[in-house]
Design an enzyme around this catalytic site. Structure first.
Site, PDB file in Angstrom:
ATOM      1  N   GLU A   1      -5.836  -7.849   5.103  1.00 24.48           N
ATOM      2  CA  GLU A   1      -6.067  -7.167   6.273  1.00 24.48           C
ATOM      3  C   GLU A   1      -6.986  -5.717   6.148  1.00 24.48           C
ATOM      4  O   GLU A   1      -6.798  -4.837   5.417  1.00 24.48           O
ATOM      5  CB  GLU A   1      -4.426  -6.581   6.786  1.00 24.48           C
ATOM      6  CG  GLU A   1      -4.680  -5.903   8.255  1.00 24.48           C
ATOM      7  CD  GLU A   1      -3.717  -4.782   8.493  1.00 24.48           C
ATOM      8  OE1 GLU A   1      -3.547  -4.693   9.952  1.00 24.48           O
ATOM      9  OE2 GLU A   1      -2.902  -4.381   7.774  1.00 24.48           O
TER      10      GLU A   1
ATOM     11  N   ASP B   1      -1.010  -6.506   3.516  1.00 20.63           N
ATOM     12  CA  ASP B   1      -1.087  -5.621   4.457  1.00 20.63           C
ATOM     13  C   ASP B   1      -1.937  -4.374   4.178  1.00 20.63           C
ATOM     14  O   ASP B   1      -1.809  -3.933   2.975  1.00 20.63           O
ATOM     15  CB  ASP B   1       0.463  -4.955   4.885  1.00 20.63           C
ATOM     16  CG  ASP B   1       0.582  -3.991   6.042  1.00 20.63           C
ATOM     17  OD1 ASP B   1       0.110  -4.473   7.275  1.00 20.63           O
ATOM     18  OD2 ASP B   1       0.682  -2.873   5.735  1.00 20.63           O
TER      19      ASP B   1
ATOM     20  N   HIS C   1      -6.824   0.020   2.477  1.00 17.33           N
ATOM     21  CA  HIS C   1      -6.205   1.135   2.180  1.00 17.33           C
ATOM     22  C   HIS C   1      -5.843   1.206   0.551  1.00 17.33           C
ATOM     23  O   HIS C   1      -5.750   2.068   0.109  1.00 17.33           O
ATOM     24  CB  HIS C   1      -5.127   1.648   3.078  1.00 17.33           C
ATOM     25  CG  HIS C   1      -5.602   1.884   4.156  1.00 17.33           C
ATOM     26  ND1 HIS C   1      -6.065   3.019   4.862  1.00 17.33           N
ATOM     27  CD2 HIS C   1      -5.616   0.925   5.384  1.00 17.33           C
ATOM     28  CE1 HIS C   1      -6.392   2.923   6.168  1.00 17.33           C
ATOM     29  NE2 HIS C   1      -6.332   1.712   6.680  1.00 17.33           N
TER      30      HIS C   1
ATOM     31  N   ASP D   1       1.667   7.113   0.305  1.00 23.13           N
ATOM     32  CA  ASP D   1       0.540   6.349  -0.244  1.00 23.13           C
ATOM     33  C   ASP D   1       0.920   6.230  -1.714  1.00 23.13           C
ATOM     34  O   ASP D   1       0.783   6.885  -2.477  1.00 23.13           O
ATOM     35  CB  ASP D   1      -0.670   6.606   0.068  1.00 23.13           C
ATOM     36  CG  ASP D   1      -1.792   5.787  -0.032  1.00 23.13           C
ATOM     37  OD1 ASP D   1      -1.997   4.694   0.437  1.00 23.13           O
ATOM     38  OD2 ASP D   1      -2.647   5.911  -0.972  1.00 23.13           O
TER      39      ASP D   1
ATOM     40  N   ASN E   1       0.770  -1.227  -0.083  1.00 20.30           N
ATOM     41  CA  ASN E   1      -0.010   0.009  -0.056  1.00 20.30           C
ATOM     42  C   ASN E   1       0.821   1.589   0.214  1.00 20.30           C
ATOM     43  O   ASN E   1       0.386   2.176  -0.502  1.00 20.30           O
ATOM     44  CB  ASN E   1      -0.796   0.010   1.250  1.00 20.30           C
ATOM     45  CG  ASN E   1      -1.698   1.483   1.333  1.00 20.30           C
ATOM     46  OD1 ASN E   1      -2.455   1.675   0.663  1.00 20.30           O
ATOM     47  ND2 ASN E   1      -1.312   2.018   2.493  1.00 20.30           N
TER      48      ASN E   1
END
Length: 729
Positions: A258, A227, A231, A197, A134
């Site tokens: 996740e 992970d 997002h 990000d 991410n």
């Protein structure tokens, strides 16, 4: 690592970490498609994953070979292997801040990673990698791989500022941080805890990420924990997954995502079911509440509680995030944590994961490491919590595999903190979360006989190294369950009163099954894992050398066992072990025939070691396999060792020949404590052979203590049997 937004579940505030939760495991294989709509296949029975959080690659490889594979674990989850930033004091969360995708990490270099994957696969354990895709870093100016020319939005040769989300083009917040945790745009295009990000809607970024993951697949990795998947978002995840290669298993990679609880719509965990499995934060939360309260409530634990679907959920008692924020149990919960892990393995909901991490006082503490932050070898009990080795947890893995597919039955609870249940008629467990021992008569659902309590012992040579439980003809058993402890056994743990094989064995004819016949337990170690193992031999009770009628054996860790009743008394018998696959292809154990003389009454047991790899020619119809002159003849050697032990220790014999493990303590032969303090076991050894040997003590964590002095020496007899009477030195 870094926390995502706080949320409420069941009236209790909890902060779920968005980076660095747990992964994969026997997750469901993902059939990839260009869209988020995907299909998932079911896992096989060996689906238990050990999450060895931040163990270095050497230690993971060793654990696969010596503990996980022999115990029946199907997979291992490992920490992020890519290069990462360094920070003062080397906090554990460094590994969740990538600098590049080179495999130089705190846990080892690329060659060590590749060797670890190879060792695990050779042990039958699949490897699942924690994938941080991410974001990149939020801080730092140097890495474990020696990179020093990077900054938060610039990674020369990999990413530049155009490859990251920013305000105002992407993130609506001027500080680039998430403020509204229920806003899909902010959650997927603003920064999580100040971490740069990645613009995952960019095909360039997707291709770079997929290239990294495919490199891992090329080394034999079977899947990923993604992970901070929440997002990234489903569309970008599906696009990245569509670029992934087929694994060495011949399937698409396993994916476990996740996704923190507490949001709805596109941000709810259920919205991600099309792109993989989900981490079981809901499961861990609810389990902690019951084990800190009243476990009798667990009678209905499952989908009716609002849990994610069983076939979509990777469940756990704790992971490295939740143990630090106190939202779940942890190693600091002591025996309660062990009991909850045993329940997880026994209950059969979701794909279970067993977490083994390291001690900490502050939430940012580093694992045991050298001065440069590189993680040192795992030493269980010295800064490391090896939950996967705890006897009850370790043995419940095989119990879980054996009882898979059986429904929960014979439930009992006392309305508080003592529960018991069976899985069909295949296995039974009682869990006492109370502060004092409890004695009750339970309905077990199992056949009459005496069973080995595998929470405190193991079956060896037809005997139990720990306490036993007697089940009567009605399937009931009077059992004392110690405080904060459990008792468990399955149908393969029968030591007297019936066959240890769950499949009926062929019934011998009257001429070879006289009244007063005897029982013999056969155990073989080191057999090939490519196909089930069967027993055949020279009399009708052992199928008269007919492979199609050979007696099926039951696997228990590294051993295959079967108990055959109704053998003729005081009779010389020859036998062999064979591997037979589902197509009927037979591989005969090489070397000469095994031989024994059945007992004159009662029962007896033999423990053998598969004599090598490859196959010998099968006998012609009705003929007895003839051993070659060089290998003809095995004899029975009984080892008796007078030795005192403490709770959790067992005595093994190991020595200089294959039947004694070739000095490999992982292949040492467990002796029975039935006549404690004398530990005993009978093995088949090559006749007239000189050998050296010693006795060792092993505890539940695998720690080995060698007896002192020079190696013992002996020569097996030319025929018949012999006994070695020794005392610990």
């Amino acid at each position: 690592m870094r926390r995502s937004h706080p949320h409420r579940r069941g009236g209790r505030l909890r902060a779920v970490l968005a980076s660095g939760a747990l992964i994969t495991a026997g997750v469901v294989p993902l059939t990839l498609a260009a869209t988020a709509g995907t299909a998932h296949a079911a896992m096989n029975n060996s689906d238990v994953i050990a999450n060895l959080f931040m163990w270095n690659w050497k230690s993971v490889g060793n654990e696969c070979s010596t503990v996980l594979g022999p115990s029946g674990y199907g997979g291992v989850q490992v920490a992020p292997p890519q290069d990462s930033t360094t920070a003062p004091g080397h906090p554990w969360w460094e590994i969740y801040q990538p600098v590049d995708y080179n495999l130089t990490s705190r846990m080892g270099n690329e060659a060590q990673f590749a060797a670890m994957v190879s060792s695990c696969r050779a042990a039958g354990v699949k490897v699942y990698v924690d994938a941080v895709i991410n974001h990149m870093t939020g801080q730092g100016s140097s890495s474990y791989g020696g990179v020093t020319n990077y900054s938060k939005y610039n990674y020369p040769g990999l990413y530049s500022s155009a490859d990251f989300h920013n305000y105002p083009a992407d993130c609506p917040e001027s500080d680039d941080q998430i403020h509204d945790w229920n806003n899909f745009t902010e959650v997927t295009k603003c920064e999580l805890s100040d971490l740069s990000d990645l613009r995952t809607e960019s095909d360039y970024v997707r291709t770079e990420i997929a290239g990294y993951l495919n490199k891992l697949i090329g080394y034999g990795v079977s899947g990923f924990r993604v992970d901070a998947a929440k997002h990234i978002g489903q569309t970008d995840l599906a696009a990245i997954e569509s670029k992934l290669n087929t694994t060495a298993d011949g399937t698409a990679p396993y994916i476990a995502q996740e996704v923190a609880l507490g949001s709805s719509g596109q941000l709810a965990p259920s919205a991600f079911e099309g792109t993989g499995s989900l981490l079981g934060f809901d499961y861990a939360d609810d389990l902690a509440q019951q084990f800190n309260g009243n476990i009798a409530n667990l009678k209905t634990f499952g989908s009716s509680w609002g849990l994610l679907p069983s076939d979509k959920e990777l469940v756990f008692v704790e992971n490295h995030d939740t143990e630090r924020d106190g939202s779940t149990l942890s190693y600091k919960s002591g025996a309660t944590n062990t009991l909850a892990t045993e329940f997880e393995l026994a209950w059969g909901y979701g794909t279970p994961e067993v977490y083994a991490g390291f001690d900490f006082n502050g939430r940012d503490d580093s694992p045991p490491a050298d001065g440069n932050g590189f993680v040192t070898d795992t030493a269980c009990g010295s800064g490391w919590e090896c939950t996967d080795r705890i006897t009850g947890v370790n043995h419940l893995v095989a119990w879980h595999n054996h009882t898979a597919g059986q429904s929960v039955a014979n439930w009992y609870d006392d309305g508080s903190n003592l529960i018991a249940f069976s899985r069909g008629n295949a296995g039974w467990i009682a869990i006492n979360n109370e502060g004092s021992a409890q004695t009750k008569t339970f309905a077990t659902g199992l056949a009459a006989g005496t069973y080995c309590d595998i929470v405190h012992g193991a079956v060896s040579g037809g005997s139990c190294t720990g306490p036993t439980v007697t089940v009567d003809g009605s399937g009931n058993a009077s059992v004392t369950v110690p405080a904060k402890d459990s008792v468990a056994f399955d149908s393969t743990d029968l030591v007297t009163g019936g066959s240890a094989s769950p499949t009926p064995t062929p019934t011998p004819t009257a001429s070879t099954n006289p009244t007063g016949g005897v029982t013999e337990t056969f155990t073989v170690a080191g057999a090939p894992s490519s196909a089930p193992i069967y027993l055949t031999g020279s009399i009708a009770a052992l199928s008269d050398w007919a492979p199609a009628s050979a007696i099926p054996m039951t696997q228990n860790g590294a051993y295959w066992t079967v108990t055959v009743s109704g053998l003729p008394v005081s009779t010389a018998v020859q036998y062999k072990y064979i591997a037979r696959d589902s197509s009927g292809n037979v591989t005969w154990e090489p070397g000469g025939n095994m031989a024994l003389t059945t007992a004159s009454s009662g029962s007896a047991a033999v423990s053998d070691v598969w004599t090598g790899s490859g196959a010998t020619a099968s006998p012609s119809a009705g003929a007895t396999p003839t051993p070659s002159a060089s290998t003809a003849g095995t004899v029975s050697e009984t080892f008796k060792e007078n030795a005192s032990t403490v709770l959790g220790q067992n005595i093994y014999v190991v020595g200089s020949i294959p039947a004694l493990g070739n000095w490999n303590t992982g292949s040492a032969v467990l002796l029975s404590s039935a006549t404690y303090p004398v530990w005993a076991g009978t093995l088949s050894l090559p006749s007239g052979t000189a050998f050296e040997y010693k006795y060792i003590k092993k505890d539940g964590s695998g720690n080995v203590t060698w007896e002192s002095g020079a190696n013992r020496t002996a020569t097996s007899p030319a025929s018949g049997s012999a006994t070695l009477n020794d005392s610990w030195k």
